[in-house]
Design an enzyme around this catalytic site. Structure first.
Site, PDB file in Angstrom:
ATOM      1  CG  ASN A  11      -1.598   1.270   1.493  1.00  0.00           C
ATOM      2  OD1 ASN A  11      -1.874   2.238   0.672  1.00  0.00           O
ATOM      3  ND2 ASN A  11      -2.526   1.348   2.437  1.00  0.00           N
ATOM      4  CE  LYS A  13      -0.193   2.979   4.910  1.00  0.00           C
ATOM      5  NZ  LYS A  13      -0.168   3.271   6.304  1.00  0.00           N
ATOM      6  CG  HIS A  95      -5.790   1.997   5.526  1.00  0.00           C
ATOM      7  ND1 HIS A  95      -5.186   2.681   6.339  1.00  0.00           N
ATOM      8  CD2 HIS A  95      -4.888   1.001   5.219  1.00  0.00           C
ATOM      9  CE1 HIS A  95      -3.797   2.580   6.754  1.00  0.00           C
ATOM     10  NE2 HIS A  95      -3.710   1.524   6.043  1.00  0.00           N
ATOM     11  CD  GLU A  97      -2.748   5.435   6.948  1.00  0.00           C
ATOM     12  OE1 GLU A  97      -2.617   5.304   5.694  1.00  0.00           O
ATOM     13  OE2 GLU A  97      -1.911   4.941   7.561  1.00  0.00           O
ATOM     14  CD  GLU A 165      -3.340  -2.306   7.458  1.00  0.00           C
ATOM     15  OE1 GLU A 165      -2.294  -2.701   6.771  1.00  0.00           O
ATOM     16  OE2 GLU A 165      -3.957  -1.413   7.220  1.00  0.00           O
ATOM     17  N   GLY A 171       2.959   2.279  10.697  1.00  0.00           N
ATOM     18  CA  GLY A 171       3.929   3.434  10.874  1.00  0.00           C
ATOM     19  C   GLY A 171       4.810   3.849  11.965  1.00  0.00           C
ATOM     20  CB  SER A 210       5.628  -1.621  11.803  1.00  0.00           C
ATOM     21  OG  SER A 210       5.154  -0.521  12.240  1.00  0.00           O
TER      22      SER A 210
HETATM   23  P1  13P Z   1       3.202   0.447   7.569  1.00  0.00           P
HETATM   24  O1  13P Z   1       3.591  -0.834   7.007  1.00  0.00           O
HETATM   25  O2  13P Z   1       4.003   1.518   7.067  1.00  0.00           O
HETATM   26  O3  13P Z   1       3.184   0.151   9.168  1.00  0.00           O
HETATM   27  O4  13P Z   1       1.646   0.645   7.363  1.00  0.00           O
HETATM   28  C1  13P Z   1       0.742  -0.507   7.168  1.00  0.00           C
HETATM   29  C2  13P Z   1      -0.287  -0.081   6.463  1.00  0.00           C
HETATM   30  O5  13P Z   1      -1.198   0.663   6.882  1.00  0.00           O
HETATM   31  C3  13P Z   1      -0.706  -0.727   5.138  1.00  0.00           C
HETATM   32  O6  13P Z   1      -1.813  -0.558   4.609  1.00  0.00           O
END
Ligand code: 13P
Length: 247
Positions: A11, A13, A95, A97, A165, A171, A210
């Site tokens: 992803n 983002k 997601h 976010e 997640e 992150g 992560s």
């Molecule tokens: P990270 O791997 O940067 O922690 O992000 C995970 C994520 O949100 C994947 O959709």
């Protein structure tokens, strides 16, 4: 029933421009022989170009979100049909976010999941608890509630994935322990079986948050982990390939 085919999806983002397509190409060049299905979900602006670039390779291209409607006066939004038209085969939905930053509810995520099915896209539906919810002992209730609310009955018999997640692991460099991951993944599997009967065994349950080359082997081999949804470490081909090869 045999275990689901693992899916490892990157992803990106809101990262990447045309210059980043070289990383996707390098992933495709290095991915041969993997037992996993591999996908990259770039920003919508790159889907068509990436799809052309990866044609004939095993790497699939996906979107990161879609609108529930097929077309209309929705400035700035992208329909599932438009993602498919640009070459996407999958789409990430719900997601954290988007749940947190765009106030997406389970009901909206379920509507978007229906839109993905309508357009022939394979949905990857994300769920996960916040740190406060985990500390209050509510992780399993929150996650299974999101699974029940975000997955419409129409998914029965269709290809889809669930991604667990934990919000606090995204992150941050923090990850749950392997027993914590397994506990949640088992609860998700039990919920899928409740909802879809024997077919609830088919969707892979991805872990995200992560995931790095250094922790990927342990996570990917945990019980009921059927792949990974990778953020930051999917932006560099070497790191993403390190994760794919850890399977
Ligand atoms: P990270 O791997 O940067 O922690 O992000 C995970 C994520 O949100 C994947 O959709």
């Amino acid at each position: 029933m045999t275990a689901p085919t693992p899916l490892i999806a990157g992803n990106w983002k809101m990262n990447g421009t045309a210059a980043s397509l070289a990383e996707a190409k390098a992933v495709a060049d290095g991915v041969g022989g993997s037992a996993a299905r591999v996908a990259i979900c770039p920003p919508a602006t790159l889907i068509a170009q990436m799809n052309w670039q990866l044609k004939g390779t095993p790497v699939l291209v996906g979107g990161q979100d879609c609108h529930a409607e097929a077309s209309g006066a929705f400035t700035g939004d992208v329909a599932a049909e438009q993602l498919a038209d640009a070459g996407a085969k999958l789409v990430i939905l719900g997601h954290s976010e988007r749940r947190a930053g765009h106030r997406e509810t389970d009901v909206l995520v379920a509507a978007k999941t229906l839109a993905a099915l309508r357009a022939g896209l394979e949905p990857i539906v994300c769920v996960g608890e916040t740190l406060a919810e985990r500390e209050a002992g509510k992780a399993l209730a929150v996650v299974t509630g999101q699974v029940r609310g975000s997955l419409p009955a129409e998914l029965a018999g269709k290809a889809f994935a669930v991604a667990y997640e934990p919000v606090w692991a995204i992150g941050t460099g923090l990850t749950p322990t392997t027993p914590q991951i397994e506990e949640v993944h088992r609860a998700i599997r039990a919920t899928l079986t409740e909802m879809f009967g024997a077919e609830g065994a088919a969707p892979p349950i991805l872990y995200g948050g992560s995931v790095k080359p250094g922790n990927a082997a342990e996570i990917l081999h945990a019980a009921e982990v059927g792949g990974a949804l990778v953020g930051g470490a999917s932006l560099k081909a070497d790191d993403f390939l390190g994760i794919i090869r850890a399977l």
